[in-house]
Design a protein around this motif. Structure first.
Motif, PDB file in Angstrom:
ATOM      1  N   PHE A 232       0.836  -1.202   0.000  1.00  0.00           N
ATOM      2  CA  PHE A 232       0.000   0.000   0.000  1.00  0.00           C
ATOM      3  C   PHE A 232       0.868   1.248   0.000  1.00  0.00           C
ATOM      4  CE2 PHE A 232       0.442  -1.522   4.373  1.00  0.00           C
ATOM      5  CZ  PHE A 232       0.947  -0.407   5.020  1.00  0.00           C
ATOM      6  N   HIS A 233       0.257   2.348  -0.451  1.00  0.00           N
ATOM      7  CA  HIS A 233       0.928   3.639  -0.412  1.00  0.00           C
ATOM      8  C   HIS A 233      -0.117   4.748  -0.264  1.00  0.00           C
ATOM      9  CE1 HIS A 233       0.277   2.916  -4.850  1.00  0.00           C
ATOM     10  NE2 HIS A 233      -0.275   4.111  -4.730  1.00  0.00           N
ATOM     11  N   PRO A 234       0.272   5.870   0.319  1.00  0.00           N
ATOM     12  CA  PRO A 234      -0.668   6.984   0.468  1.00  0.00           C
ATOM     13  C   PRO A 234      -0.975   7.627  -0.873  1.00  0.00           C
ATOM     14  CG  PRO A 234       1.521   7.649   1.174  1.00  0.00           C
ATOM     15  CD  PRO A 234       1.594   6.173   0.904  1.00  0.00           C
ATOM     16  N   VAL A 235      -2.202   8.096  -1.012  1.00  0.00           N
ATOM     17  CA  VAL A 235      -2.631   8.752  -2.250  1.00  0.00           C
ATOM     18  C   VAL A 235      -3.313  10.070  -1.916  1.00  0.00           C
ATOM     19  CG1 VAL A 235      -2.861   6.603  -3.550  1.00  0.00           C
ATOM     20  CG2 VAL A 235      -4.817   7.466  -2.243  1.00  0.00           C
ATOM     21  N   SER A 236      -3.609  10.811  -2.962  1.00  0.00           N
ATOM     22  CA  SER A 236      -4.201  12.133  -2.791  1.00  0.00           C
ATOM     23  C   SER A 236      -5.590  12.065  -2.166  1.00  0.00           C
ATOM     24  CB  SER A 236      -4.294  12.830  -4.150  1.00  0.00           C
ATOM     25  OG  SER A 236      -5.079  14.004  -4.073  1.00  0.00           O
ATOM     26  N   THR A 237      -5.919  13.052  -1.368  1.00  0.00           N
ATOM     27  CA  THR A 237      -7.262  13.140  -0.785  1.00  0.00           C
ATOM     28  C   THR A 237      -8.310  13.505  -1.835  1.00  0.00           C
ATOM     29  OG1 THR A 237      -6.796  15.432  -0.137  1.00  0.00           O
ATOM     30  CG2 THR A 237      -6.453  13.731   1.532  1.00  0.00           C
ATOM     31  N   ARG A 238      -7.893  13.710  -3.070  1.00  0.00           N
ATOM     32  CA  ARG A 238      -8.885  13.917  -4.136  1.00  0.00           C
ATOM     33  C   ARG A 238      -9.818  12.721  -4.271  1.00  0.00           C
ATOM     34  NH1 ARG A 238      -8.227  14.537  -9.320  1.00  0.00           N
ATOM     35  NH2 ARG A 238      -6.381  13.246  -9.464  1.00  0.00           N
ATOM     36  N   VAL A 239      -9.321  11.544  -3.851  1.00  0.00           N
ATOM     37  CA  VAL A 239     -10.145  10.344  -3.952  1.00  0.00           C
ATOM     38  C   VAL A 239     -11.362  10.426  -3.039  1.00  0.00           C
ATOM     39  CG1 VAL A 239      -9.046   8.959  -2.133  1.00  0.00           C
ATOM     40  CG2 VAL A 239      -9.964   7.820  -4.166  1.00  0.00           C
ATOM     41  N   ASN A 240     -11.341  11.339  -2.081  1.00  0.00           N
ATOM     42  CA  ASN A 240     -12.489  11.490  -1.186  1.00  0.00           C
ATOM     43  C   ASN A 240     -13.762  11.849  -1.942  1.00  0.00           C
ATOM     44  OD1 ASN A 240     -10.569  11.102   0.775  1.00  0.00           O
ATOM     45  ND2 ASN A 240     -10.657  13.175   1.615  1.00  0.00           N
ATOM     46  N   SER A 241     -13.609  12.500  -3.072  1.00  0.00           N
ATOM     47  CA  SER A 241     -14.770  12.897  -3.872  1.00  0.00           C
ATOM     48  C   SER A 241     -15.049  11.841  -4.929  1.00  0.00           C
ATOM     49  CB  SER A 241     -14.518  14.254  -4.541  1.00  0.00           C
ATOM     50  OG  SER A 241     -15.541  14.546  -5.476  1.00  0.00           O
ATOM     51  N   ALA A 242     -16.256  11.316  -4.924  1.00  0.00           N
ATOM     52  CA  ALA A 242     -16.637  10.313  -5.917  1.00  0.00           C
ATOM     53  C   ALA A 242     -16.685  10.886  -7.327  1.00  0.00           C
ATOM     54  CB  ALA A 242     -17.991   9.702  -5.556  1.00  0.00           C
ATOM     55  N   ARG A 243     -16.642  12.211  -7.454  1.00  0.00           N
ATOM     56  CA  ARG A 243     -16.629  12.826  -8.786  1.00  0.00           C
ATOM     57  C   ARG A 243     -15.273  12.680  -9.462  1.00  0.00           C
ATOM     58  NH1 ARG A 243     -19.078  16.842  -5.729  1.00  0.00           N
ATOM     59  NH2 ARG A 243     -17.201  18.131  -5.865  1.00  0.00           N
ATOM     60  N   MET A 244     -14.240  12.450  -8.661  1.00  0.00           N
ATOM     61  CA  MET A 244     -12.904  12.294  -9.210  1.00  0.00           C
ATOM     62  C   MET A 244     -12.707  10.860  -9.717  1.00  0.00           C
ATOM     63  SD  MET A 244     -11.472  15.292  -8.741  1.00  0.00           S
ATOM     64  CE  MET A 244     -13.106  15.952  -9.131  1.00  0.00           C
ATOM     65  N   ASP A 245     -12.181  10.723 -10.928  1.00  0.00           N
ATOM     66  CA  ASP A 245     -11.964   9.382 -11.483  1.00  0.00           C
ATOM     67  C   ASP A 245     -10.912   9.477 -12.585  1.00  0.00           C
ATOM     68  OD1 ASP A 245     -12.059   6.773 -12.335  1.00  0.00           O
ATOM     69  OD2 ASP A 245     -14.231   6.698 -12.597  1.00  0.00           O
ATOM     70  N   ASP A 246      -9.643   9.393 -12.197  1.00  0.00           N
ATOM     71  CA  ASP A 246      -8.558   9.494 -13.162  1.00  0.00           C
ATOM     72  C   ASP A 246      -7.351   8.731 -12.642  1.00  0.00           C
ATOM     73  OD1 ASP A 246      -6.644  11.500 -11.714  1.00  0.00           O
ATOM     74  OD2 ASP A 246      -8.611  12.461 -11.610  1.00  0.00           O
ATOM     75  N   PRO A 247      -6.407   8.372 -13.515  1.00  0.00           N
ATOM     76  CA  PRO A 247      -5.268   7.537 -13.112  1.00  0.00           C
ATOM     77  C   PRO A 247      -4.408   8.132 -12.013  1.00  0.00           C
ATOM     78  CG  PRO A 247      -5.457   7.620 -15.508  1.00  0.00           C
ATOM     79  CD  PRO A 247      -6.423   8.631 -14.974  1.00  0.00           C
ATOM     80  N   ALA A 248      -4.380   9.464 -11.891  1.00  0.00           N
ATOM     81  CA  ALA A 248      -3.540  10.084 -10.868  1.00  0.00           C
ATOM     82  C   ALA A 248      -3.989   9.727  -9.453  1.00  0.00           C
ATOM     83  CB  ALA A 248      -3.542  11.606 -11.048  1.00  0.00           C
ATOM     84  N   LEU A 249      -5.235   9.274  -9.296  1.00  0.00           N
ATOM     85  CA  LEU A 249      -5.734   8.954  -7.958  1.00  0.00           C
ATOM     86  C   LEU A 249      -4.974   7.805  -7.305  1.00  0.00           C
ATOM     87  CD1 LEU A 249      -9.600   9.213  -8.493  1.00  0.00           C
ATOM     88  CD2 LEU A 249      -8.095  10.893  -7.415  1.00  0.00           C
ATOM     89  N   ILE A 250      -4.455   6.872  -8.096  1.00  0.00           N
ATOM     90  CA  ILE A 250      -3.775   5.720  -7.519  1.00  0.00           C
ATOM     91  C   ILE A 250      -2.270   5.932  -7.395  1.00  0.00           C
ATOM     92  CG2 ILE A 250      -5.550   4.153  -8.392  1.00  0.00           C
ATOM     93  CD1 ILE A 250      -3.573   3.245 -10.535  1.00  0.00           C
ATOM     94  N   GLU A 251      -1.782   7.110  -7.803  1.00  0.00           N
ATOM     95  CA  GLU A 251      -0.344   7.395  -7.728  1.00  0.00           C
ATOM     96  C   GLU A 251       0.043   7.766  -6.298  1.00  0.00           C
ATOM     97  OE1 GLU A 251       1.853   6.969 -10.130  1.00  0.00           O
ATOM     98  OE2 GLU A 251       0.212   6.214 -11.381  1.00  0.00           O
ATOM     99  N   PRO A 252       1.234   7.357  -5.850  1.00  0.00           N
ATOM    100  CA  PRO A 252       1.653   7.669  -4.480  1.00  0.00           C
ATOM    101  C   PRO A 252       1.936   9.153  -4.284  1.00  0.00           C
ATOM    102  CG  PRO A 252       3.427   6.573  -5.676  1.00  0.00           C
ATOM    103  CD  PRO A 252       2.217   6.507  -6.557  1.00  0.00           C
ATOM    104  N   VAL A 253       1.653   9.616  -3.088  1.00  0.00           N
ATOM    105  CA  VAL A 253       2.013  10.971  -2.675  1.00  0.00           C
ATOM    106  C   VAL A 253       2.822  10.850  -1.391  1.00  0.00           C
ATOM    107  CG1 VAL A 253      -0.036  12.013  -3.708  1.00  0.00           C
ATOM    108  CG2 VAL A 253      -0.102  11.283  -1.322  1.00  0.00           C
ATOM    109  N   SER A 254       3.438  11.934  -0.983  1.00  0.00           N
ATOM    110  CA  SER A 254       4.194  11.923   0.267  1.00  0.00           C
ATOM    111  C   SER A 254       3.244  11.694   1.429  1.00  0.00           C
ATOM    112  CB  SER A 254       4.937  13.250   0.452  1.00  0.00           C
ATOM    113  OG  SER A 254       5.878  13.436  -0.583  1.00  0.00           O
ATOM    114  N   ASP A 255       3.594  10.763   2.287  1.00  0.00           N
ATOM    115  CA  ASP A 255       2.776  10.471   3.466  1.00  0.00           C
ATOM    116  C   ASP A 255       3.144  11.456   4.555  1.00  0.00           C
ATOM    117  OD1 ASP A 255       2.418   7.613   5.715  1.00  0.00           O
ATOM    118  OD2 ASP A 255       1.229   9.408   5.439  1.00  0.00           O
ATOM    119  N   VAL A 256       2.471  12.581   4.555  1.00  0.00           N
ATOM    120  CA  VAL A 256       2.789  13.635   5.511  1.00  0.00           C
ATOM    121  C   VAL A 256       1.910  13.478   6.738  1.00  0.00           C
ATOM    122  CG1 VAL A 256       2.940  16.123   5.873  1.00  0.00           C
ATOM    123  CG2 VAL A 256       3.432  15.153   3.616  1.00  0.00           C
ATOM    124  N   ARG A 257       2.496  13.090   7.825  1.00  0.00           N
ATOM    125  CA  ARG A 257       1.758  12.970   9.078  1.00  0.00           C
ATOM    126  C   ARG A 257       1.624  14.348   9.717  1.00  0.00           C
ATOM    127  NH1 ARG A 257       4.624   8.343   8.483  1.00  0.00           N
ATOM    128  NH2 ARG A 257       3.514   6.393   8.904  1.00  0.00           N
TER     129      ARG A 257
END
Length: 243
Positions: free
Chosen positions: A200-225
């Motif tokens: 697993f890897h962290p991804v963008s919070t854009r996935v929170n919106s069901a309107r978003m649907d593109d390949p960038a959603l599954i790309e890793p982002v920095s896991d900033v705690r």
């Protein structure tokens, strides 16, 4: 729970992997959400076919789906007893092909970080599911499904305490064989995968919106705690607040 997933399998690959007698037209999806149509596979009259179904199971006996709770997941611990799921466990088992799924970790500051979870080797997933066909008063029929969740394994427990039941190998064959595999045996197939089977890897919070649907959603982002913000008390004293 499993509330979002991705499915990017080409139709011909899904047909070959899961041995269906048919193929359905599929577009790559990167943020499949409840109530949307999803691809599901089940056997009926010795025919294994792919179908489109609504994600949110509606049992046959429901009179008005608009007044019925949205059932996207069935907990393995209670599915054999719950009226909404027990008949489907006996006669309506299915698999839901996926490339990966999303889960949200709650951070110390109560914010939520989404993660994308896949097989370690990138192989497609077969999510264990249940299906039912709801018939309306005008003769309309709607196929509906729910995914099955199990306690998270040790690896995934750092994100969430639940995970979908993911079937592999002969377990897929047994799960779909509702004639040859009884409910008690099928129940024992829905288990957490072993530690190390997933990544697993962290991804963008854009996935929170069901309107978003593109390949960038599954790309890793920095896991900033979230880091604590330290502020001095008024007056310059040495005591500090932690937020």
């Amino acid at each position: 729970m499993c509330g979002r997933y991705a499915s990017t399998l080409p139709p011909e690959m899904m047909q070959e992997l899961f041995k269906t007698l048919n193929s359905i037209e599929l577009m790559p999806r990167f943020n499949i959400a409840p109530t949307q149509p999803v691809a599901a596979i089940w056997e009926e009259s010795n025919r294994r076919e792919a179908h489109f179904a609504r994600w949110g199971l509606v049992p046959r006996w429901v009179k008005d789906p608009r007044e019925f709770p949205l059932l996207i997941n069935a907990r393995v611990e209670t599915m054999a007893e719950k009226p909404a799921f027990r008949d489907a466990l006996k006669h309506g088992r299915c698999i839901i092909p996926a490339s990966g799924y999303y889960e949200w970790r709650t951070n110390p500051d109560k914010s939520k970080q989404p993660f994308y979870i896949t097989h370690e080797d990138g192989h497609p997933m077969a999510l264990a599911g249940l299906y039912a066909t709801w018939s309306g008063p005008e003769g309309e029929e709607v196929d509906t499904v729910a995914t099955i969740t199990v306690p998270a394994n040790g690896q995934l427990s750092v994100i969430h305490d639940r995970m979908p039941a993911i079937l592999e190998g002969d377990a897929i064959e047994q799960w779909l064989d509702v004639r040859g595999t009884d409910a008690r045996t099928a129940y024992q197939l829905a288990l957490p995968l072993a530690d190390g089977a997933l990544k697993f890897h962290p991804v963008s919070t854009r996935v929170n919106s069901a309107r978003m649907d593109d390949p960038a959603l599954i790309e890793p982002v920095s896991d900033v705690r979230p880091e604590p913000v330290i502020k001095k008390k008024a007056g310059g004293g040495a005591q500090m607040d932690l937020f």
